[in-house]
Design an enzyme around this catalytic site. Structure first.
Site, PDB file in Angstrom:
ATOM      1  CD  GLU A  22      -5.936   2.351  13.106  1.00  0.00           C
ATOM      2  OE1 GLU A  22      -5.000   3.168  13.070  1.00  0.00           O
ATOM      3  OE2 GLU A  22      -5.769   1.137  12.897  1.00  0.00           O
ATOM      4  CE1 TYR A  26      40.120  20.017 -12.720  1.00  0.00           C
ATOM      5  CE2 TYR A  26      41.022  21.182 -14.620  1.00  0.00           C
ATOM      6  CZ  TYR A  26      40.073  20.343 -14.065  1.00  0.00           C
ATOM      7  OH  TYR A  26      39.093  19.804 -14.851  1.00  0.00           O
ATOM      8  CG  ASN A  36      57.069  14.224  -9.072  1.00  0.00           C
ATOM      9  OD1 ASN A  36      56.518  15.322  -8.942  1.00  0.00           O
ATOM     10  ND2 ASN A  36      57.441  13.504  -8.039  1.00  0.00           N
ATOM     11  CG  LEU A  62      -1.714  -1.310   1.415  1.00  0.00           C
ATOM     12  CD1 LEU A  62      -2.651  -1.189   2.604  1.00  0.00           C
ATOM     13  CD2 LEU A  62      -2.496  -1.674   0.155  1.00  0.00           C
ATOM     14  N   GLY A 106      -8.449   5.248   1.952  1.00  0.00           N
ATOM     15  CA  GLY A 106      -8.092   4.391   3.069  1.00  0.00           C
ATOM     16  C   GLY A 106      -7.469   3.070   2.648  1.00  0.00           C
ATOM     17  NE  ARG A 120       0.390  10.573  10.011  1.00  0.00           N
ATOM     18  CZ  ARG A 120       0.012   9.339  10.327  1.00  0.00           C
ATOM     19  NH1 ARG A 120      -0.012   8.959  11.589  1.00  0.00           N
ATOM     20  NH2 ARG A 120      -0.342   8.477   9.385  1.00  0.00           N
ATOM     21  CB  ALA A 170      -2.112   5.104  -2.742  1.00  0.00           C
TER      22      ALA A 170
HETATM   23  C1  UD1 Z   1      -1.737   2.086   9.789  1.00  0.00           C
HETATM   24  C2  UD1 Z   1      -2.816   1.193  10.471  1.00  0.00           C
HETATM   25  C3  UD1 Z   1      -2.448   1.031  11.933  1.00  0.00           C
HETATM   26  C4  UD1 Z   1      -1.048   0.480  12.082  1.00  0.00           C
HETATM   27  C5  UD1 Z   1      -0.031   1.326  11.315  1.00  0.00           C
HETATM   28  C6  UD1 Z   1       1.319   0.627  11.286  1.00  0.00           C
HETATM   29  C7  UD1 Z   1      -4.903   1.609   9.254  1.00  0.00           C
HETATM   30  C8  UD1 Z   1      -6.209   2.293   9.301  1.00  0.00           C
HETATM   31  N1  UD1 Z   1      -4.102   1.802  10.324  1.00  0.00           N
HETATM   32  O1  UD1 Z   1      -1.796   3.377  10.376  1.00  0.00           O
HETATM   33  O2  UD1 Z   1      -3.365   0.138  12.563  1.00  0.00           O
HETATM   34  O3  UD1 Z   1      -0.695   0.387  13.448  1.00  0.00           O
HETATM   35  O4  UD1 Z   1      -0.449   1.497   9.959  1.00  0.00           O
HETATM   36  O5  UD1 Z   1       2.306   1.413  10.685  1.00  0.00           O
HETATM   37  O6  UD1 Z   1      -4.610   0.894   8.317  1.00  0.00           O
HETATM   38  N2  UD1 Z   1      -2.307   3.998   2.015  1.00  0.00           N
HETATM   39  C9  UD1 Z   1      -2.802   3.784   0.743  1.00  0.00           C
HETATM   40  N3  UD1 Z   1      -4.031   4.267   0.399  1.00  0.00           N
HETATM   41  C10 UD1 Z   1      -4.814   4.940   1.297  1.00  0.00           C
HETATM   42  C11 UD1 Z   1      -4.309   5.140   2.608  1.00  0.00           C
HETATM   43  C12 UD1 Z   1      -3.064   4.651   2.937  1.00  0.00           C
HETATM   44  O7  UD1 Z   1      -2.131   3.185  -0.093  1.00  0.00           O
HETATM   45  O8  UD1 Z   1      -5.898   5.341   0.911  1.00  0.00           O
HETATM   46  C13 UD1 Z   1      -0.990   3.486   2.360  1.00  0.00           C
HETATM   47  C14 UD1 Z   1      -0.011   4.570   2.794  1.00  0.00           C
HETATM   48  O9  UD1 Z   1       0.713   5.072   1.694  1.00  0.00           O
HETATM   49  C15 UD1 Z   1       0.885   3.833   3.781  1.00  0.00           C
HETATM   50  C16 UD1 Z   1       0.012   2.703   4.308  1.00  0.00           C
HETATM   51  O10 UD1 Z   1      -1.088   2.616   3.467  1.00  0.00           O
HETATM   52  O11 UD1 Z   1       2.006   3.277   3.148  1.00  0.00           O
HETATM   53  C17 UD1 Z   1      -0.449   2.962   5.731  1.00  0.00           C
HETATM   54  O12 UD1 Z   1      -1.097   4.236   5.807  1.00  0.00           O
HETATM   55  P1  UD1 Z   1      -0.765   5.275   6.947  1.00  0.00           P
HETATM   56  O13 UD1 Z   1      -1.528   6.507   6.688  1.00  0.00           O
HETATM   57  O14 UD1 Z   1       0.688   5.375   7.161  1.00  0.00           O
HETATM   58  O15 UD1 Z   1      -1.448   4.525   8.201  1.00  0.00           O
HETATM   59  P2  UD1 Z   1      -1.045   4.660   9.730  1.00  0.00           P
HETATM   60  O16 UD1 Z   1      -1.695   5.838  10.310  1.00  0.00           O
HETATM   61  O17 UD1 Z   1       0.408   4.536   9.889  1.00  0.00           O
HETATM   62 MG    MG Z   2       1.986   4.633   8.608  1.00  0.00          MG
END
Ligand code: UD1
Ligand code: MG
Length: 481
Positions: free
Chosen positions: A157, A369, A380, A11, A81, A18, A13
């Site tokens: 969460e 240089y 040399n 994942l 998500g 932050r 995307a």
């Molecule tokens: C997520 C988990 C949390 C876990 C933590 C571990 C969820 C809701 N929460 O939180 O339980 O403890 O990871 O690191 O899953 N992403 C997508 N598409 C989206 C949203 C996110 O591809 O629509 C990808 C992000 O790029 C990222 C990953 O999913 O690589 C996780 O997303 P992130 O926003 O980092 O979730 P956390 O708040 O870290």
């Molecule tokens: Mg994360």
């Protein structure tokens, strides 16, 4: 062992709000690679049917990185998500029976841990197996709420934790193994019941558990492996751990590293036995060191290859260059791209080189240089020698033969050739080729005017023009007398 019934889904995307960055989160580097690259590299040794990266923010750049490593990509637009990301990937998973899902922002995960997770999932006959970890400070992570010793009831969460759940320090790593036939119906029931109105993959866990499916959690042996990078501080911590791993591997292979925590080494760097790396050194890119090389404090090497017994002196910077056996560079030298020091050649302090070959045993010891130049063996090159390779429009080559002696402070105006065994008089401006064994002398002849300086001083004294410093000294002495 191949896992042809498994697809691995990364994942990747999300934007990474932050991080407060113009760059998508998974493209940030840590430990010498982008986050997404680390994750894909951890997946491929499992030989799954396919590795799929879900892209969204800066999809083009993320896809380029992923596809170069053999992954397929699928676009999630908009990003609703982690659960939504899985739904978007569904079609791409083909006939795979299981999916290992990984977040693109947890790059420290190891292949062995993924293998163990997959084995636990197969053995446990579960609908989902979560890789969890026990952390001293679980803040920011989703927590594992267990129904029993062996069964998970939900992932909650951080923002939705009930007061009594705040004590839980077993966290969700966001790495899971799902049996897909069970996941899809559960995910279809998940609603975006949260502040961000997103479909959370974590909610599919509660959904599975409440419909009587088996959900297990396997605790990661090293909790540091699942660190997610949500902030710059997380990135720094993950980078530190990668660097520590790399230095540990090199030390185990027979390399001495002094004050190791100050030394930065990229993942593809190799070094032979009995090399010594002093404090505050950086070995970057595809740098390779032979045996018994020494790299002194403050040196930075990028994509550079050293033979055996080479020495890189203090605060020397080398890029895309080669040093053969016993060659020496520095201290305080800059070897730019395309420099090749042949065996036992030496480039010393305050010397800059570029696209230059220095032949066996030849020396450029100080303040020079040398660019676009080929130097033969045992030559040399005196202090302050400059090759004038650039005429303001084009670069031109300089060729210096073997056993040549270039006197100090010479300028060699390219294109120009200095034949074998020739001498160049110090301070020469050489604009024409010098034949072998000749003396090239290109400076005006010196004349000494006898008594000129003494006469000058007498004239100044009689006209009252004395040095102001002397007057001051007399004044200062007066009060004491
Ligand atoms: C997520 C988990 C949390 C876990 C933590 C571990 C969820 C809701 N929460 O939180 O339980 O403890 O990871 O690191 O899953 N992403 C997508 N598409 C989206 C949203 C996110 O591809 O629509 C990808 C992000 O790029 C990222 C990953 O999913 O690589 C996780 O997303 P992130 O926003 O980092 O979730 P956390 O708040 O870290
Ligand atoms: Mg994360």
């Amino acid at each position: 062992m191949a896992n042809q019934d498994v697809a691995m889904v990364i994942l990747a995307a999300g934007k990474g709000t932050r991080l407060k960055s113009a760059l998508a989160k998974v493209l940030h580097p840590a430990g010498g690679r982008t986050l997404v690259e680390h994750v894909i590299r951890a997946c491929t040794p499992l030989k799954p049917k396919r590795v799929v990266a879900v892209t969204g923010h800066q999809a083009e750049q993320v896809s380029a990185v992923a596809e170069a490593l053999g992954a397929q990509t699928v676009l999630q637009q908009p990003q609703n998500g982690t659960g939504h990301a899985m739904l978007v990937a569904k079609k791409t998973l083909g006939t795979a029976k299981m999916a290992v899902v990984l977040p693109g922002d947890a790059p420290l995960i190891r292949t062995e841990t993924l293998k163990a997770l997959l084995a636990a999932h197969r053995d446990g006959n579960a609908a989902a197996t979560i890789l969890s970890a026990v952390l001293a400070d679980p803040s920011g992570y989703g927590r594992i709420v267990r129904k029993s010793e062996t069964q998970v009831g939900a992932i909650v969460e951080e923002s939705q934790l009930a007061p009594e759940q705040r004590e839980i320090n077993e966290i969700n790593s966001s790495i899971y193994c799902f049996t897909l036939a069970k996941l899809w119906p559960a995910l279809a029931k998940v609603k975006p019941n949260n502040r961000h109105r997103e479909i959370y993959l974590t909610d599919a866990i509660a959904q599975l558990a409440s419909s009587g499916e088996t959900v297990r959690a396997q605790v990661a042996p090293d909790p540091r492996e699942v660190l997610g990078c949500n902030t710059r501080a997380d990135l720094a911590e993950v980078d530190r751990i990668f660097r520590e791993r790399k230095r540990g591997a090199l030390m185990a292979a027979g390399v001495t590293i002094q004050l190791p925590e100050t030394v930065l080494i990229d993942p593809d760097v190799a070094a032979g036995e009995d090399c010594v790396i002093e404090p505050s050194v950086q070995l970057l890119g595809k740098t390779k060191l032979g045996a018994r090389c020494k790299v002194q404090t403050g040196a930075v090497l990028l994509d550079t290859v050293l033979g055996d017994d080479a020495l890189v002196g203090f605060h020397t910077v080398i890029k895309e260059s080669r040093l053969d056996d016993g060659a020496i560079a520095g201290p305080f030298a800059q070897l730019r791209a395309g420099t090749h020091l042949k065996a036992r050649a030496k480039v010393g302090n305050f010397v800059e080189t570029k696209k230059t070959v220095i032949g066996q045993g030849s020396k450029v010891p100080h303040l020079s240089y040398i660019g676009d130049t080929k130097v033969g063996a045992k030559t040399n090159i005196g202090a302050g020698t400059i090759t004038c390779n650039y005429d303001g429009v084009n670069k031109h080559p300089t060729t210096i033969g073997s056993r040549v002696f270039i006197g100090s402070d010479s300028v060699l105006v390219a294109p120009v050739r200095i034949g074998d065994g020739a001498y160049i008089a110090a301070g020469s401006a050489i604009t024409e080729n010098v034949p072998a064994d000749a003396l090239g002398l290109a400076r005006s002849r010196q004349t000494n005017k006898k008594g000129w300086a003494a006469k000058k001083r007498r004239e100044l004294a009689s006209s009252g023009h004395e040095k102001p410093a002397r007057k001051k000294m007399r004044k200062a002495r007066k009060p004491r007398g």
